[in-house]
Motif scaffolding. Structure first.
Motif, PDB file in Angstrom:
ATOM      1  N   TYR A 135      -0.409   5.205   0.584  1.00 17.61           N
ATOM      2  CA  TYR A 135      -0.828   6.092   1.676  1.00 17.61           C
ATOM      3  C   TYR A 135      -2.033   5.519   2.426  1.00 17.61           C
ATOM      4  N   ASN A 136      -2.026   5.682   3.750  1.00 18.06           N
ATOM      5  CA  ASN A 136      -3.160   5.235   4.544  1.00 18.06           C
ATOM      6  C   ASN A 136      -3.926   6.444   5.075  1.00 18.06           C
ATOM      7  N   THR A 137      -5.216   6.323   5.173  1.00 13.54           N
ATOM      8  CA  THR A 137      -6.048   7.436   5.649  1.00 13.54           C
ATOM      9  C   THR A 137      -6.087   7.486   7.167  1.00 13.54           C
ATOM     10  N   ARG A 138      -5.946   6.329   7.804  1.00 10.89           N
ATOM     11  CA  ARG A 138      -5.967   6.291   9.272  1.00 10.89           C
ATOM     12  C   ARG A 138      -5.272   5.018   9.733  1.00 10.89           C
ATOM     13  N   TYR A 139      -4.830   5.030  10.972  1.00  8.33           N
ATOM     14  CA  TYR A 139      -4.177   3.853  11.524  1.00  8.33           C
ATOM     15  C   TYR A 139      -5.216   2.861  12.030  1.00  8.33           C
TER      16      TYR A 139
ATOM     17  N   ASP B 132       3.699   9.825   7.591  1.00  9.73           N
ATOM     18  CA  ASP B 132       3.970  11.260   7.521  1.00  9.73           C
ATOM     19  C   ASP B 132       5.268  11.664   8.203  1.00  9.73           C
TER      20      ASP B 132
ATOM     21  N   ARG C  59       0.843  -1.192   0.000  1.00 10.89           N
ATOM     22  CA  ARG C  59       0.000   0.000   0.000  1.00 10.89           C
ATOM     23  C   ARG C  59       0.879   1.242   0.000  1.00 10.89           C
TER      24      ARG C  59
ATOM     25  N   TYR D  17       3.295   0.721   4.083  1.00  6.90           N
ATOM     26  CA  TYR D  17       2.428   1.892   4.161  1.00  6.90           C
ATOM     27  C   TYR D  17       3.327   3.125   4.289  1.00  6.90           C
TER      28      TYR D  17
END
Length: 383
Positions: A342-346, A360, A340, A357
């Motif tokens: 970018y992830n939107t949330r952990y 930031d 993957r 992943y």
């Protein structure tokens, strides 16, 4: 009165003709000596100024500093990347070849043998032969990123019963304390530094230096991975994937595949590539640079083929070009969802299933890893 007569002439008498000639000769002799010295001084000054002006104007061009004409011995001249010495101000540049010569040139700018290692750990692969080597390109000043990886996914030397080695690859950068880097390496034995200038535009060179190190210092390792320092890497899942039946042991390159990606021609973009560097409108299929895995027979092949491929500043697409020119192709991973970007949330359960992943910050990596490693199941059964 003769010229040899040492008596003083009468004040009203004129000087003899031969004495006047001697005075005139001395005058012109001294004048010529001073004139020659002045010419030599001006010539020396003009040479220095010309060199400085030429370098100054050349460095103002966006990509002109990427190339330098460098003949070797009696071989025909070829274009190589500018060799950056330990003194970063020591940048030498010669003029571009005549357009008529362009077709005869072989492109060697990213060929790693143009550079040398100024800090190395060649013995690390001899102590414990690794199954997997994780090569992390990182800026010399990024100590926090290196420490975060050392405290998280780069900490364990044995994963799923296999030896895993994590190393950091650096170039040169101004304002960095060399002694501090040496002390860091003495403590951790995990820094590899080469004498290219560590910039974003030189990521292709950095990647090829990684390939050269693997080919020459650690050729017996089974697999390797180039992984960025801002990535959450689940090494357990990666080793499990590589040990699955049917995973190739040769000519294997996998990761998050990118196909039909257009070349960005906008000069305002970070990923701008001029037509002079890459004329085609699309890149060949490649694996995204955040983290791609390959069998360790490929680095030597990448190094060799890089001699004849004009480099451009998108390093993962450049590796795609190397694969294409070798007559090979990238391979989809067994489970495509594990790589993957970018992830939107952990999500603890989600992070237990993936391999990569992008995060930031180094602080985020430590926070996520701390939570991920706490006791208890990663996924709770939904009622």
């Amino acid at each position: 009165m003769f010229c040899g007569d040492e008596r003083e002439p009468h004040p009203l008498h004129k000087k003899p003709l031969c004495q006047e000639k001697k005075s005139s000769f001395r005058f012109w002799f001294h004048f010529l000596v001073l004139f020659c010295l002045l010419i030599l001084y001006l010539f020396y000054t003009m040479c220095n100024n010309t060199q400085s002006l030429r370098e100054g104007f050349s460095l103002q061009k966006t990509f002109s500093w990427l190339f330098v004409q460098t003949p070797q011995g009696n071989a025909p001249p070829y274009r190589v990347h500018l060799k950056h010495r330990l003194m970063l101000n020591d940048i030498h540049e010669k003029t571009e070849p005549h357009p008529a010569q362009q077709q005869r040139l072989q492109y060697h700018e990213a060929y790693p043998h143009n550079y040398r290692f100024v800090m190395d750990n060649p013995e690390v692969c001899k102590v414990n032969l690794p199954f997997l080597v994780l090569m992390v390109p990182v800026a010399p000043k990024d100590v926090l990123a290196r420490d975060a990886i050392r405290a998280t996914w780069g900490k364990d030397r044995v994963v799923q019963g296999e030896t895993v080695l994590t190393l950091f690859v650096l170039g040169l950068s101004g304002g960095i304390d060399v002694k501090e880097l040496q002390q860091e390496n003495q403590q951790h034995n995990d820094l590899i530094q080469s004498n290219f200038l560590d910039t974003y535009l030189n990521l292709t060179i950095k990647t090829m230096v990684i390939m050269d190190w693997l080919a020459t210092r650690c050729p017996a390792a089974a697999y390797a991975m180039k992984v960025d320092s801002d990535v959450f890497l689940n090494v357990d899942n990666l080793v499990i994937m590589l040990k699955k039946p049917g995973i190739p042991q040769k000519n294997y390159l996998t990761g998050l595949l990118k196909g039909n990606v257009p070349v960005i021609r906008s000069k305002d973009s970070k990923w701008y590539v001029p037509k002079e560097l890459y004329p085609d409108p699309q890149y060949p299929t490649y694996t995204q640079g955040m983290g791609y895995v390959f069998s360790n027979d490929l680095p030597a092949k990448f190094v060799e083929v890089s001699k004849s491929i004009k480099p451009f500043n998108i390093e993962d697409a450049y590796i795609g070009m190397c694969i294409k020119n070798l007559g090979l192709s990238v391979t989809s991973p067994p489970d495509y969802s594990q790589f993957r970007d970018y992830n939107t949330r952990y999500d603890r359960c989600e992070f237990s299933k993936i391999i990569t992943y992008i995060l930031d910050s180094s602080e985020q990596l430590i926070d996520y890893w701390t939570d991920y490693k706490k006791p208890g199941p990663h996924c709770l059964d939904k009622l």
